[in-house]
Design a protein around this motif. Structure first.
Motif, short mmCIF file in Angstrom:
data_model
loop_
_atom_site.label_atom_id
_atom_site.label_comp_id
_atom_site.label_asym_id
_atom_site.label_seq_id
_atom_site.Cartn_x
_atom_site.Cartn_y
_atom_site.Cartn_z
N MET A 1 -9.26 -12.17 8.37
CA MET A 1 -8.30 -11.33 8.98
C MET A 1 -8.19 -10.18 8.71
O MET A 1 -7.26 -9.68 7.37
CB MET A 1 -7.37 -12.28 9.14
N THR A 2 -7.48 -8.78 9.29
CA THR A 2 -7.03 -7.63 9.00
C THR A 2 -5.86 -7.51 10.02
O THR A 2 -5.72 -7.86 11.17
CB THR A 2 -7.98 -6.45 9.25
N THR A 3 -4.89 -6.15 9.18
CA THR A 3 -3.91 -5.68 9.97
C THR A 3 -3.95 -4.41 10.34
O THR A 3 -4.61 -3.96 9.63
CB THR A 3 -2.34 -6.14 9.38
N GLY A 4 -3.37 -4.48 11.01
CA GLY A 4 -2.60 -2.89 10.72
C GLY A 4 -2.29 -1.93 10.52
O GLY A 4 -2.00 -0.48 10.42
N LEU A 5 -1.54 -2.64 8.87
CA LEU A 5 -0.78 -2.16 8.27
C LEU A 5 -2.19 -1.11 7.00
O LEU A 5 -3.03 -2.00 6.62
CB LEU A 5 -0.07 -2.80 6.95
N LYS A 6 -2.16 0.03 6.92
CA LYS A 6 -2.12 0.83 6.17
C LYS A 6 -2.38 1.10 5.11
O LYS A 6 -0.96 1.30 4.53
CB LYS A 6 -3.46 2.50 7.20
N HIS A 7 -3.12 1.68 3.80
CA HIS A 7 -2.24 2.13 2.34
C HIS A 7 -1.15 3.01 2.62
O HIS A 7 -2.05 4.23 3.48
CB HIS A 7 -3.01 1.97 1.53
N PRO A 8 -0.94 3.19 1.79
CA PRO A 8 0.22 4.71 2.45
C PRO A 8 -0.71 5.47 1.49
O PRO A 8 -0.62 7.31 1.66
CB PRO A 8 1.54 4.84 1.09
N SER A 9 -1.74 5.94 0.74
CA SER A 9 -2.41 6.67 0.30
C SER A 9 -3.65 6.49 1.56
O SER A 9 -3.55 8.45 0.84
CB SER A 9 -3.27 6.84 -0.92
N ASP A 10 -3.32 6.44 3.09
CA ASP A 10 -3.43 6.95 4.20
C ASP A 10 -3.23 8.08 4.60
O ASP A 10 -2.48 7.76 4.65
CB ASP A 10 -4.28 5.48 5.00
N LYS A 11 -3.70 9.30 5.04
CA LYS A 11 -2.84 9.95 5.64
C LYS A 11 -2.54 9.74 6.86
O LYS A 11 -1.49 10.41 7.34
CB LYS A 11 -4.23 11.74 5.48
N ARG A 12 -4.28 9.58 7.45
CA ARG A 12 -2.33 8.96 8.85
C ARG A 12 -1.86 7.21 8.66
O ARG A 12 -1.02 7.01 9.61
CB ARG A 12 -3.73 7.59 9.63
N CYS A 13 -1.43 7.43 7.49
CA CYS A 13 -0.52 5.98 7.84
C CYS A 13 0.71 6.93 7.85
O CYS A 13 1.48 7.87 7.21
CB CYS A 13 -0.22 5.67 6.29
N ARG A 14 1.90 6.52 8.91
CA ARG A 14 2.86 7.17 8.87
C ARG A 14 4.75 6.37 9.46
O ARG A 14 3.91 4.97 10.65
CB ARG A 14 2.84 7.42 10.94
N PHE A 130 4.87 6.05 -1.56
CA PHE A 130 5.63 4.36 -1.96
C PHE A 130 6.79 5.23 -3.15
O PHE A 130 7.29 4.88 -3.55
CB PHE A 130 5.01 3.58 -3.62
N LYS A 131 6.88 6.51 -3.87
CA LYS A 131 7.57 6.93 -4.50
C LYS A 131 8.61 7.52 -3.82
O LYS A 131 9.88 8.06 -4.25
CB LYS A 131 7.24 8.09 -6.04
N ARG A 132 8.08 8.29 -2.35
CA ARG A 132 9.36 8.59 -1.54
C ARG A 132 10.11 7.95 -1.11
O ARG A 132 11.47 7.93 -0.94
CB ARG A 132 8.30 9.32 -0.46
#
Length: 289
Positions: A1-14, A130-132
């Motif tokens: 099962m997947t969620t809508g959460l994307k890894h922060p490295s994904d430029k689409r992540c906001r 993550f660092k930010r």
């Protein structure tokens, strides 16, 4: 099962922009930073007696940001004028104007500058989400802990007594506990890691600059009191030294005004003879942001 959460490295992540003034500053920086050609020079409204004002000025100087420093003299209550209220309705310092964009609150200003101006090194406000986010956590912690402690303690143990005014000893005692607690937390938690800077960094971030400028207020305490606070915290002492060195010579140059106040406060006979100078220091100290 997947969620809508994307890894922060994904430029689409906001993040939702509504959750934080820092992210609002980032959004505006993206708009303003697309092209700076033909823009008016950045205006920085500041009084160097203000810790956050000094942090913003140092950041601009270290990063070669072309700006005009417009002094808002706290001792003359210029920050309370209707004219300045058009820049910052909260009537506090610092504030900036970049073209048509106005911004106040030093942490948000530092984030905006790091995003909007080309050539600012990534370590000040990393692109890595993550660092930010970790930097945001330090900045939020700063306002409710270290800033409140240092300001209240210095005011009630040094400034007011020197000027012959009554101080709040209970507030001073509570601030002392919070200040020791804050220094301990910096030593044991925020400076945990291999690097000499906050969050284990090898280079300073906007959080390092903001917190160290805050701690510089303790310079006006007498030597024994400063040693009592800083003595147990060797990592904090080294961290302050590293941050000053990393921003040299601008750090010390911008803090010249504080060193002059320190000199006056340690010369009580002179202060008693020069009531005008005492009033000037009082207004600057108690009205700054």
């Amino acid at each position: 099962m997947t969620t809508g959460l994307k890894h922060p490295s994904d430029k689409r992540c906001r993040f939702p922009l509504s959750v934080s003034p820092y992210l609002i500053a980032k959004r505006e920086a993206g708009k303003e930073g697309q092209s700076r050609k033909g823009k008016m020079k950045l205006e920085v409204y500041a009084d160097r007696m203000s810790q956050p004002s000094r942090a913003v000025i140092i950041f601009c100087k270290v990063n070669g940001i072309d700006y005009t420093e417009l002094k808002v003299d706290i001792s003359k209550r210029e920050h309370l004028t209707p004219e300045f209220a058009e820049i910052n309705p909260m009537k506090q310092l610092p504030a900036i104007v970049d073209g048509k964009f106005k911004l106040f609150e030093s942490h948000s200003i530092l984030i905006y500058l790091a995003c909007a101006f080309p050539g600012v090194a990534d370590h000040w406000y990393p692109a890595d989400l993550f660092k930010r986010s970790k930097i945001h956590s330090v900045l939020y912690w700063h306002h409710s802990n270290l800033r409140r402690a240092a300001d209240t303690y210095v005011t009630n143990t040094t400034i007011l007594p020197t000027l012959g005014h009554p101080s709040n000893q209970q507030a001073a005692a509570e601030a002392e506990k919070l200040l020791f607690s804050s220094l301990s937390k910096i030593e044991s938690f925020w400076l945990k890691g291999d690097g000499p800077f906050l969050l284990g960094g090898n280079q300073p971030s906007i959080a390092d600059l903001s917190l160290v400028c805050e701690l510089m207020q303790l310079e006006v305490l007498d030597e024994k009191d400063r040693d009592r606070f800083f003595g147990p915290y060797k990592k904090v002492q080294q961290w302050i030294k590293h941050t000053r060195n990393a921003t040299s010579p601008h750090f010390d140059n911008v803090h010249i005004i504080l060193m002059k106040v320190k000199e006056k406060l340690t010369n009580k006979p002179l202060m008693e003879a020069n009531h005008g100078g005492a009033r000037d220091i009082e207004k600057r100290w108690r009205s700054r942001m």
